[in-house]
Design a protein around this motif. Structure first.
Motif, PDB file in Angstrom:
ATOM      1  N   ILE A 148       0.845  -1.194   0.000  1.00 20.45           N
ATOM      2  CA  ILE A 148       0.000   0.000   0.000  1.00 20.45           C
ATOM      3  C   ILE A 148       0.878   1.241   0.000  1.00 20.45           C
ATOM      4  N   LYS A 149       0.584   2.141  -0.942  1.00 17.91           N
ATOM      5  CA  LYS A 149       1.279   3.426  -1.011  1.00 17.91           C
ATOM      6  C   LYS A 149       0.262   4.527  -0.729  1.00 17.91           C
ATOM      7  N   ILE A 150       0.622   5.435   0.152  1.00 18.54           N
ATOM      8  CA  ILE A 150      -0.261   6.560   0.454  1.00 18.54           C
ATOM      9  C   ILE A 150       0.002   7.657  -0.566  1.00 18.54           C
ATOM     10  N   ILE A 151      -1.038   8.036  -1.287  1.00 16.06           N
ATOM     11  CA  ILE A 151      -0.925   9.054  -2.328  1.00 16.06           C
ATOM     12  C   ILE A 151      -1.106  10.446  -1.735  1.00 16.06           C
ATOM     13  N   GLU A 152      -2.126  10.588  -0.890  1.00 19.06           N
ATOM     14  CA  GLU A 152      -2.431  11.896  -0.309  1.00 19.06           C
ATOM     15  C   GLU A 152      -2.996  11.705   1.092  1.00 19.06           C
ATOM     16  N   LYS A 153      -2.591  12.582   1.986  1.00 18.85           N
ATOM     17  CA  LYS A 153      -3.074  12.549   3.364  1.00 18.85           C
ATOM     18  C   LYS A 153      -3.524  13.961   3.719  1.00 18.85           C
TER      19      LYS A 153
ATOM     20  N   THR B 284      -8.832  12.378   9.473  1.00 18.14           N
ATOM     21  CA  THR B 284      -7.782  12.472   8.470  1.00 18.14           C
ATOM     22  C   THR B 284      -8.207  11.597   7.302  1.00 18.14           C
ATOM     23  N   GLU B 285      -8.158  12.146   6.098  1.00 19.78           N
ATOM     24  CA  GLU B 285      -8.560  11.405   4.908  1.00 19.78           C
ATOM     25  C   GLU B 285      -7.311  10.959   4.157  1.00 19.78           C
ATOM     26  N   ILE B 286      -7.280   9.692   3.784  1.00 19.74           N
ATOM     27  CA  ILE B 286      -6.111   9.110   3.130  1.00 19.74           C
ATOM     28  C   ILE B 286      -6.524   8.514   1.794  1.00 19.74           C
ATOM     29  N   LYS B 287      -5.880   8.969   0.723  1.00 20.16           N
ATOM     30  CA  LYS B 287      -6.047   8.339  -0.584  1.00 20.16           C
ATOM     31  C   LYS B 287      -4.856   7.401  -0.759  1.00 20.16           C
ATOM     32  N   PHE B 288      -5.132   6.169  -1.161  1.00 21.09           N
ATOM     33  CA  PHE B 288      -4.060   5.184  -1.252  1.00 21.09           C
ATOM     34  C   PHE B 288      -4.147   4.367  -2.534  1.00 21.09           C
TER      35      PHE B 288
ATOM     36  N   VAL C 193     -11.666   3.594   8.943  1.00 23.88           N
ATOM     37  CA  VAL C 193     -12.605   2.939   8.031  1.00 23.88           C
ATOM     38  C   VAL C 193     -12.101   3.100   6.602  1.00 23.88           C
ATOM     39  N   VAL C 194     -12.233   2.033   5.826  1.00 25.87           N
ATOM     40  CA  VAL C 194     -11.939   2.105   4.397  1.00 25.87           C
ATOM     41  C   VAL C 194     -13.264   2.419   3.729  1.00 25.87           C
ATOM     42  N   ASP C 195     -13.367   3.612   3.166  1.00 29.44           N
ATOM     43  CA  ASP C 195     -14.619   4.075   2.581  1.00 29.44           C
ATOM     44  C   ASP C 195     -14.874   3.401   1.240  1.00 29.44           C
ATOM     45  N   SER C 196     -13.871   3.420   0.372  1.00 28.51           N
ATOM     46  CA  SER C 196     -14.053   2.825  -0.950  1.00 28.51           C
ATOM     47  C   SER C 196     -12.732   2.269  -1.457  1.00 28.51           C
ATOM     48  N   MET C 197     -12.854   1.310  -2.357  1.00 30.84           N
ATOM     49  CA  MET C 197     -11.690   0.710  -2.988  1.00 30.84           C
ATOM     50  C   MET C 197     -12.105   0.300  -4.395  1.00 30.84           C
ATOM     51  N   LYS C 198     -11.409   0.823  -5.398  1.00 32.93           N
ATOM     52  CA  LYS C 198     -11.795   0.562  -6.779  1.00 32.93           C
ATOM     53  C   LYS C 198     -10.627  -0.084  -7.527  1.00 32.93           C
TER      54      LYS C 198
ATOM     55  N   GLY D 116      -8.063   3.694  -3.412  1.00 37.38           N
ATOM     56  CA  GLY D 116      -9.105   3.776  -2.405  1.00 37.38           C
ATOM     57  C   GLY D 116      -9.001   4.997  -1.524  1.00 37.38           C
ATOM     58  N   LEU D 117     -10.007   5.121  -0.656  1.00 40.85           N
ATOM     59  CA  LEU D 117     -10.100   6.221   0.295  1.00 40.85           C
ATOM     60  C   LEU D 117     -10.358   5.639   1.675  1.00 40.85           C
ATOM     61  N   ALA D 118      -9.537   6.045   2.634  1.00 43.88           N
ATOM     62  CA  ALA D 118      -9.718   5.626   4.024  1.00 43.88           C
ATOM     63  C   ALA D 118      -9.809   6.871   4.890  1.00 43.88           C
ATOM     64  N   LYS D 119     -10.446   6.721   6.047  1.00 51.17           N
ATOM     65  CA  LYS D 119     -10.611   7.846   6.968  1.00 51.17           C
ATOM     66  C   LYS D 119     -10.237   7.396   8.374  1.00 51.17           C
ATOM     67  N   ILE D 120      -9.457   8.230   9.054  1.00 46.21           N
ATOM     68  CA  ILE D 120      -9.099   7.965  10.447  1.00 46.21           C
ATOM     69  C   ILE D 120      -9.758   9.049  11.292  1.00 46.21           C
ATOM     70  N   TYR D 121     -10.650   8.635  12.166  1.00 42.92           N
ATOM     71  CA  TYR D 121     -11.380   9.580  13.011  1.00 42.92           C
ATOM     72  C   TYR D 121     -10.657   9.806  14.330  1.00 42.92           C
TER      73      TYR D 121
END
Length: 105
Positions: A3-8, A17-21, A52-57, A67-72
């Protein structure tokens, strides 16, 4: 699976915190949301209850998914903001005790 984090990005309005990976899986099938969630929890040193992993395409013809994940910040924020379907797909499956499973057969 790698997994590579593209944007945080910090989102203080929603306390998260929203993470695009990008997830690469060259020698295996598309990973499940829970597999990706466990890997992201380890990468971000976060709690399993707050991520939570919101979406994965998955990409067509390439062993890669975006995908998009969120850390609350708290479980209260997560429960208040996230939809029930996103929370449900990020929950660990409950295992039945073996004794009860044998009695049912």
């Amino acid at each position: 699976m790698e997994i590579k984090i593209i944007e945080k990005k910090e989102n203080p309005l929603l306390n998260r915190t929203e993470i695009k990976f990008e997830c690469e899986y060259p020698t295996e099938g598309t990973p499940t949301i829970l597999d990706v969630k466990h890997k992201l929890v380890a990468l971000e040193d976060s709690s399993n209850d707050l991520l939570v992993v919101d979406s994965m395409k998955p990409s067509y013809g390439v062993p890669t998914a975006f995908g998009l994940a969120k850390i609350y910040d708290s479980t209260e924020s997560l429960a208040k903001i996230e939809t029930k379907s996103v929370i449900a797909k990020n929950e660990e499956p409950e295992e039945e005790p073996e004794e009860e499973a044998e009695d049912a057969e």
